[in-house]
Design an enzyme around this catalytic site. Structure first.
Site, PDB file in Angstrom:
ATOM      1  CE  LYS A  17      -2.737  -6.290  -2.574  1.00  0.00           C
ATOM      2  NZ  LYS A  17      -1.678  -6.270  -1.620  1.00  0.00           N
ATOM      3  NE  ARG A  93      -2.982  -1.533   2.538  1.00  0.00           N
ATOM      4  CZ  ARG A  93      -2.639  -1.366   1.250  1.00  0.00           C
ATOM      5  NH1 ARG A  93      -3.547  -1.149   0.355  1.00  0.00           N
ATOM      6  NH2 ARG A  93      -1.384  -1.450   0.894  1.00  0.00           N
ATOM      7  NE  ARG A 130       5.968  -3.374  -5.822  1.00  0.00           N
ATOM      8  CZ  ARG A 130       4.886  -3.448  -5.048  1.00  0.00           C
ATOM      9  NH1 ARG A 130       3.912  -4.291  -5.340  1.00  0.00           N
ATOM     10  NH2 ARG A 130       4.809  -2.711  -3.969  1.00  0.00           N
ATOM     11  NE  ARG A 162       4.438   0.948  -4.634  1.00  0.00           N
ATOM     12  CZ  ARG A 162       3.356   0.318  -4.193  1.00  0.00           C
ATOM     13  NH1 ARG A 162       2.645  -0.431  -5.022  1.00  0.00           N
ATOM     14  NH2 ARG A 162       2.975   0.424  -2.944  1.00  0.00           N
ATOM     15  NE  ARG A 173       4.117  -0.831   1.208  1.00  0.00           N
ATOM     16  CZ  ARG A 173       4.945  -1.083   0.209  1.00  0.00           C
ATOM     17  NH1 ARG A 173       6.209  -0.758   0.294  1.00  0.00           N
ATOM     18  NH2 ARG A 173       4.499  -1.668  -0.863  1.00  0.00           N
TER      19      ARG A 173
HETATM   20  P1  AMP Z   1      -0.687  -0.238  -2.306  1.00  0.00           P
HETATM   21  O1  AMP Z   1      -0.281   0.154  -3.686  1.00  0.00           O
HETATM   22  O2  AMP Z   1      -2.014  -0.951  -2.261  1.00  0.00           O
HETATM   23  O3  AMP Z   1       0.402  -0.991  -1.571  1.00  0.00           O
HETATM   24  O4  AMP Z   1      -0.913   1.126  -1.492  1.00  0.00           O
HETATM   25  C1  AMP Z   1       0.124   2.061  -1.315  1.00  0.00           C
HETATM   26  C2  AMP Z   1      -0.122   2.884  -0.065  1.00  0.00           C
HETATM   27  O5  AMP Z   1      -1.365   3.600  -0.190  1.00  0.00           O
HETATM   28  C3  AMP Z   1      -0.282   2.083   1.216  1.00  0.00           C
HETATM   29  O6  AMP Z   1       0.974   1.743   1.807  1.00  0.00           O
HETATM   30  C4  AMP Z   1      -1.083   3.069   2.075  1.00  0.00           C
HETATM   31  O7  AMP Z   1      -0.253   4.123   2.528  1.00  0.00           O
HETATM   32  C5  AMP Z   1      -2.052   3.668   1.059  1.00  0.00           C
HETATM   33  N1  AMP Z   1      -3.294   2.863   0.952  1.00  0.00           N
HETATM   34  C6  AMP Z   1      -3.733   2.200  -0.158  1.00  0.00           C
HETATM   35  N2  AMP Z   1      -4.904   1.571   0.083  1.00  0.00           N
HETATM   36  C7  AMP Z   1      -5.211   1.839   1.373  1.00  0.00           C
HETATM   37  C8  AMP Z   1      -6.291   1.456   2.240  1.00  0.00           C
HETATM   38  N3  AMP Z   1      -7.283   0.659   1.814  1.00  0.00           N
HETATM   39  N4  AMP Z   1      -6.269   1.921   3.508  1.00  0.00           N
HETATM   40  C9  AMP Z   1      -5.299   2.729   3.960  1.00  0.00           C
HETATM   41  N5  AMP Z   1      -4.232   3.117   3.213  1.00  0.00           N
HETATM   42  C10 AMP Z   1      -4.189   2.683   1.932  1.00  0.00           C
END
Ligand code: AMP
Length: 225
Positions: A17, A93, A130, A162, A173
């Site tokens: 993504k 999400r 990653r 990360r 996740r």
């Molecule tokens: P990502 O980089 O999109 O995988 O986001 C990393 C982390 O940020 C996720 O595992 C959540 O803890 C938090 N997060 C990011 N976007 C959201 C969202 N739209 N709703 C809730 N938590 C989020």
């Protein structure tokens, strides 16, 4: 210049993504709005929100809808977004976030939500490999590292694994994705706003597929206002 676009990209963690959203944002000349990047920046700066977010993020749990949607509302109200649109990455999400996003965008709506499809076995392999830049979020992997010893090719920042790419957090996740985010795909489908694109193959091939579904929609005149 190409017309702008209002896009949401859905897909499991590790589906590609982030990489594809950056490419789409360049193609359509619109900002890439990543809630994960915004939250990681807040954690790095040590803001109150960052402090609150960190432990949930490290465990792979979702943050509350209010906090996320306040942050997104503010970003989508900025001039660059209002002028040309956005590529939204990592949000919505949950169905509740999608409903709130539709309300924020009214009287317009999203042009399209694209579901980037990749099998779980493949995303697990990708996530383990990653690596990301702590400063600009550029993506690398153990097989495609930056040119110079884990220093970002784009901005010179440090490239790391990360903290939420541990085995435990990854499986949490993916579990949350299944529970909370998969219903979103149906939600967008029922509104006629969804296209699915296979996320396999080279990044170029995936981008071409995504641009094609967007352009096909545009040419059919559905969604784009
Ligand atoms: P990502 O980089 O999109 O995988 O986001 C990393 C982390 O940020 C996720 O595992 C959540 O803890 C938090 N997060 C990011 N976007 C959201 C969202 N739209 N709703 C809730 N938590 C989020």
């Amino acid at each position: 210049m190409v017309p702008g676009a209002r896009l949401v990209v859905l897909g499991k963690q590790g589906a590609g993504k982030g990489t594809q959203c950056v490419r789409l944002s360049h193609h359509y000349v619109v900002p890439h709005v990543s809630t994960g990047d915004m939250l990681r920046a807040a954690v790095k700066q040590g803001t109150a929100m960052g402090k609150k977010a960190k432990s949930l993020m490290d465990r792979g749990e979702l943050l509350g809808d209010d906090l996320i949607m306040d942050m997104v509302t503010e970003r989508l109200g900025e001039k660059d977004v209002r002028a040309r649109g956005f590529v939204l990455d990592g949000c919505p999400r949950t169905v509740s976030q999608a409903e709130r996003l539709a309300a924020i965008l009214a009287p317009y709506d999203l042009d399209l939500a694209i579901d980037l499809e990749v099998h779980t076995g493949q995303v697990l392999r990708r996530l383990a490999a990653r690596r990301v830049c702590v400063d600009c979020g550029a993506n690398y992997s153990t097989s495609t590292p930056p040119l110079i010893s884990w220093t970002c090719d784009v901005c010179g920042g440090e490239v790391i694994q990360r903290e939420d790419d541990t085995e435990e957090a990854i499986s949490r996740r993916l579990e949350i994705y299944e529970l909370q985010t998969t219903p979103l795909i149906e939600w967008y489908r029922s509104r006629g706003q969804l296209e699915s694109v296979p996320g396999t193959g080279t990044p170029d091939a995936v981008t071409r597929r995504m641009v094609k579904v967007i352009e096909d929609r545009r040419n059919r005149g559905s969604g784009f206002g």
